[in-house]
Design a protein around this motif. Structure first.
Motif, PDB file in Angstrom:
ATOM      1  N   GLY A 138       6.098  11.415  -9.993  1.00 44.46           N
ATOM      2  CA  GLY A 138       5.834  12.767 -10.558  1.00 44.46           C
ATOM      3  C   GLY A 138       7.607  13.910 -10.122  1.00 44.46           C
ATOM      4  N   GLN A 139       7.986  13.210  -9.424  1.00 40.72           N
ATOM      5  CA  GLN A 139       9.669  13.967  -9.351  1.00 40.72           C
ATOM      6  C   GLN A 139      10.546  13.604 -10.468  1.00 40.72           C
ATOM      7  N   LEU A 140      10.387  12.378 -10.947  1.00 35.08           N
ATOM      8  CA  LEU A 140      11.389  11.882 -12.267  1.00 35.08           C
ATOM      9  C   LEU A 140      10.547  12.233 -13.602  1.00 35.08           C
TER      10      LEU A 140
ATOM     11  N   PHE B 286       4.874  21.366 -20.350  1.00 32.36           N
ATOM     12  CA  PHE B 286       4.559  20.373 -19.337  1.00 32.36           C
ATOM     13  C   PHE B 286       5.324  19.633 -18.861  1.00 32.36           C
ATOM     14  N   ALA B 287       6.834  19.236 -19.072  1.00 27.26           N
ATOM     15  CA  ALA B 287       7.575  19.216 -18.035  1.00 27.26           C
ATOM     16  C   ALA B 287       8.122  20.123 -16.530  1.00 27.26           C
ATOM     17  N   HIS B 288       7.952  21.795 -17.415  1.00 25.34           N
ATOM     18  CA  HIS B 288       8.303  22.924 -16.114  1.00 25.34           C
ATOM     19  C   HIS B 288       7.061  22.396 -15.532  1.00 25.34           C
ATOM     20  N   TRP B 289       6.031  22.432 -16.103  1.00 21.01           N
ATOM     21  CA  TRP B 289       4.804  22.632 -15.259  1.00 21.01           C
ATOM     22  C   TRP B 289       4.086  21.915 -14.160  1.00 21.01           C
ATOM     23  N   LEU B 290       4.992  20.233 -14.534  1.00 26.91           N
ATOM     24  CA  LEU B 290       5.032  19.234 -13.297  1.00 26.91           C
ATOM     25  C   LEU B 290       6.258  19.044 -12.592  1.00 26.91           C
ATOM     26  N   GLY B 291       7.391  19.747 -12.388  1.00 20.95           N
ATOM     27  CA  GLY B 291       8.042  19.384 -11.714  1.00 20.95           C
ATOM     28  C   GLY B 291       7.591  21.206 -10.527  1.00 20.95           C
ATOM     29  N   LYS B 292       6.664  22.452 -10.660  1.00 21.39           N
ATOM     30  CA  LYS B 292       6.467  23.321  -9.869  1.00 21.39           C
ATOM     31  C   LYS B 292       5.156  21.814  -9.605  1.00 21.39           C
ATOM     32  N   ARG B 293       3.975  21.634 -10.445  1.00 23.44           N
ATOM     33  CA  ARG B 293       3.232  20.894  -9.468  1.00 23.44           C
ATOM     34  C   ARG B 293       4.098  20.773  -8.443  1.00 23.44           C
ATOM     35  N   PHE B 294       4.843  19.034  -8.581  1.00 25.60           N
ATOM     36  CA  PHE B 294       5.529  18.214  -7.760  1.00 25.60           C
ATOM     37  C   PHE B 294       6.236  19.311  -7.204  1.00 25.60           C
ATOM     38  N   SER B 295       6.590  20.269  -7.100  1.00 19.23           N
ATOM     39  CA  SER B 295       6.520  21.370  -5.460  1.00 19.23           C
ATOM     40  C   SER B 295       6.293  21.408  -4.962  1.00 19.23           C
ATOM     41  N   VAL B 296       5.060  21.496  -5.568  1.00 21.38           N
ATOM     42  CA  VAL B 296       3.531  22.482  -4.554  1.00 21.38           C
ATOM     43  C   VAL B 296       3.070  21.307  -3.470  1.00 21.38           C
ATOM     44  N   LEU B 297       2.604  19.757  -4.270  1.00 29.65           N
ATOM     45  CA  LEU B 297       2.198  18.603  -3.489  1.00 29.65           C
ATOM     46  C   LEU B 297       3.284  18.457  -2.264  1.00 29.65           C
ATOM     47  N   THR B 298       4.624  18.264  -2.441  1.00 34.76           N
ATOM     48  CA  THR B 298       5.128  18.169  -1.534  1.00 34.76           C
ATOM     49  C   THR B 298       5.921  18.826  -0.575  1.00 34.76           C
ATOM     50  N   SER B 299       5.360  20.053  -0.390  1.00 32.37           N
ATOM     51  CA  SER B 299       5.463  20.932   0.112  1.00 32.37           C
ATOM     52  C   SER B 299       3.944  20.901   1.285  1.00 32.37           C
TER      53      SER B 299
ATOM     54  N   VAL C 268       1.360  -1.145   0.048  1.00 34.85           N
ATOM     55  CA  VAL C 268      -0.273  -0.280  -0.234  1.00 34.85           C
ATOM     56  C   VAL C 268       0.734   0.958   0.880  1.00 34.85           C
ATOM     57  N   THR C 269       2.658   1.610   1.406  1.00 38.95           N
ATOM     58  CA  THR C 269       3.120   2.966   1.242  1.00 38.95           C
ATOM     59  C   THR C 269       3.539   2.944  -0.588  1.00 38.95           C
ATOM     60  N   ALA C 270       3.762   1.400  -0.713  1.00 35.36           N
ATOM     61  CA  ALA C 270       4.609   1.452  -2.814  1.00 35.36           C
ATOM     62  C   ALA C 270       3.091   2.373  -3.308  1.00 35.36           C
ATOM     63  N   LEU C 271       2.771   1.766  -3.905  1.00 35.98           N
ATOM     64  CA  LEU C 271       1.632   2.001  -4.982  1.00 35.98           C
ATOM     65  C   LEU C 271       0.457   3.653  -4.224  1.00 35.98           C
ATOM     66  N   ARG C 272       0.751   3.834  -2.905  1.00 33.57           N
ATOM     67  CA  ARG C 272      -0.335   5.329  -2.708  1.00 33.57           C
ATOM     68  C   ARG C 272       0.859   6.097  -2.276  1.00 33.57           C
ATOM     69  N   ILE C 273       1.923   5.989  -1.904  1.00 34.02           N
ATOM     70  CA  ILE C 273       2.760   6.764  -1.891  1.00 34.02           C
ATOM     71  C   ILE C 273       4.104   7.014  -2.044  1.00 34.02           C
ATOM     72  N   VAL C 274       4.568   5.719  -2.618  1.00 39.20           N
ATOM     73  CA  VAL C 274       6.554   6.171  -2.834  1.00 39.20           C
ATOM     74  C   VAL C 274       5.980   6.409  -4.669  1.00 39.20           C
ATOM     75  N   ILE C 275       5.608   5.265  -5.132  1.00 38.92           N
ATOM     76  CA  ILE C 275       5.619   5.443  -6.618  1.00 38.92           C
ATOM     77  C   ILE C 275       4.401   6.660  -6.880  1.00 38.92           C
ATOM     78  N   PRO C 276       3.815   7.235  -6.614  1.00 40.68           N
ATOM     79  CA  PRO C 276       3.265   8.481  -7.639  1.00 40.68           C
ATOM     80  C   PRO C 276       3.876   9.594  -6.894  1.00 40.68           C
ATOM     81  N   LEU C 277       4.211   9.541  -5.558  1.00 46.10           N
ATOM     82  CA  LEU C 277       5.732  11.054  -5.727  1.00 46.10           C
ATOM     83  C   LEU C 277       6.978  11.018  -6.028  1.00 46.10           C
ATOM     84  N   LEU C 278       7.684   9.860  -6.714  1.00 41.11           N
ATOM     85  CA  LEU C 278       8.818   9.004  -7.431  1.00 41.11           C
ATOM     86  C   LEU C 278       7.908   9.253  -8.756  1.00 41.11           C
TER      87      LEU C 278
END
Length: 221
Positions: free
Chosen positions: A143-145, A206-219, A131-141
């Motif tokens: 978004g980051q990658l 799109f790549a820049h938007w995703l980068g900013k989106r990921f930063s917002v989500l993680t913050s 559950v941790t991998a599917l719901r937390i680790v993979i989505p965050l990774l």
């Protein structure tokens, strides 16, 4: 003759060249993303053994210009092996080699720098590994990658222009042939720039938007 006029008059030639460029790019993207991801994961999983070797190879490949790799695979290597390989496949091999280690580096860095507090928090909440991998680790990774991977793939698409130097009929070679016929370099290469803008600019945005989106989500977490 205007840029649009030349593009329209030679639309079939430009369309054919663009199709070859996209075919090279799609092959390079697929090979790079699949095998690069595998290498990146292996580099982290076996950090003390494969990790060092993959890192050294990646550093060597990144230090050699793509054009040198392309020419080395096309001329001296084939002469040494006494074989003749279709330039299209030589270009795909050269660009894929660069892309594989580029993707591996991005994946390796993403995995190595993944914030461990998210995993700790999941364990505290009683979540299992799956559950941790599917719901937390993979989505965050993901978004980051993805931003870095997208920008790298845009670069690899632009690099396909080098294939013209070993006689692959991609878009740049077509532009050179058209220019030799009508000699309108300003209009022709402006048209080529427009074609690349149409393909690459949306991916960059799109790549820049995703980068900013990921930063917002993680913050916000």
């Amino acid at each position: 003759m205007t840029t649009l006029g030349i593009l329209w008059q030679y639309r079939q030639a430009f369309a054919s060249g663009l199709a070859v460029s996209l075919k090279i790019a799609l092959s390079v993207w697929a090979i790079g993303l699949v095998f690069g991801t595998i290498l990146g994961v292996l580099a982290v999983r076996f950090r003390k053994t494969l990790g060092g070797a993959i890192g050294v190879l990646g550093a060597i490949i990144s230090a050699i210009p793509v054009l040198v790799i392309l020419f080395w695979l096309h001329y001296p290597l084939q002469a040494a092996l006494d074989v003749v390989i279709d330039p299209f496949y030589t270009a795909v091999a050269a660009f894929s080699l660069v892309n594989v280690f580029g993707v591996a580096g991005i994946v390796k860095a993403g995995l190595a720098n993944f914030p461990s507090q998210y995993i700790v928090a999941a364990r505290v909440c009683g979540l299992g590994r799956r559950v941790t991998a599917l719901r937390i680790v993979i989505p965050l990774l993901v978004g980051q990658l993805i931003p870095g991977l997208l920008l790298l793939q845009v670069t690899m698409f632009q690099v396909t222009l080098f294939a013209s130097l070993i006689s692959v009929d991609e878009i740049f070679r077509v532009a050179q042939r058209v220019n030799a016929e009508v000699y309108r370099p300003v209009q022709i290469y402006t048209g080529l720039a427009i074609l690349f803008l149409i393909v690459c600019l949306p991916l960059n945005v799109f790549a820049h938007w995703l980068g900013k989106r990921f930063s917002v989500l993680t913050s916000d977490r």
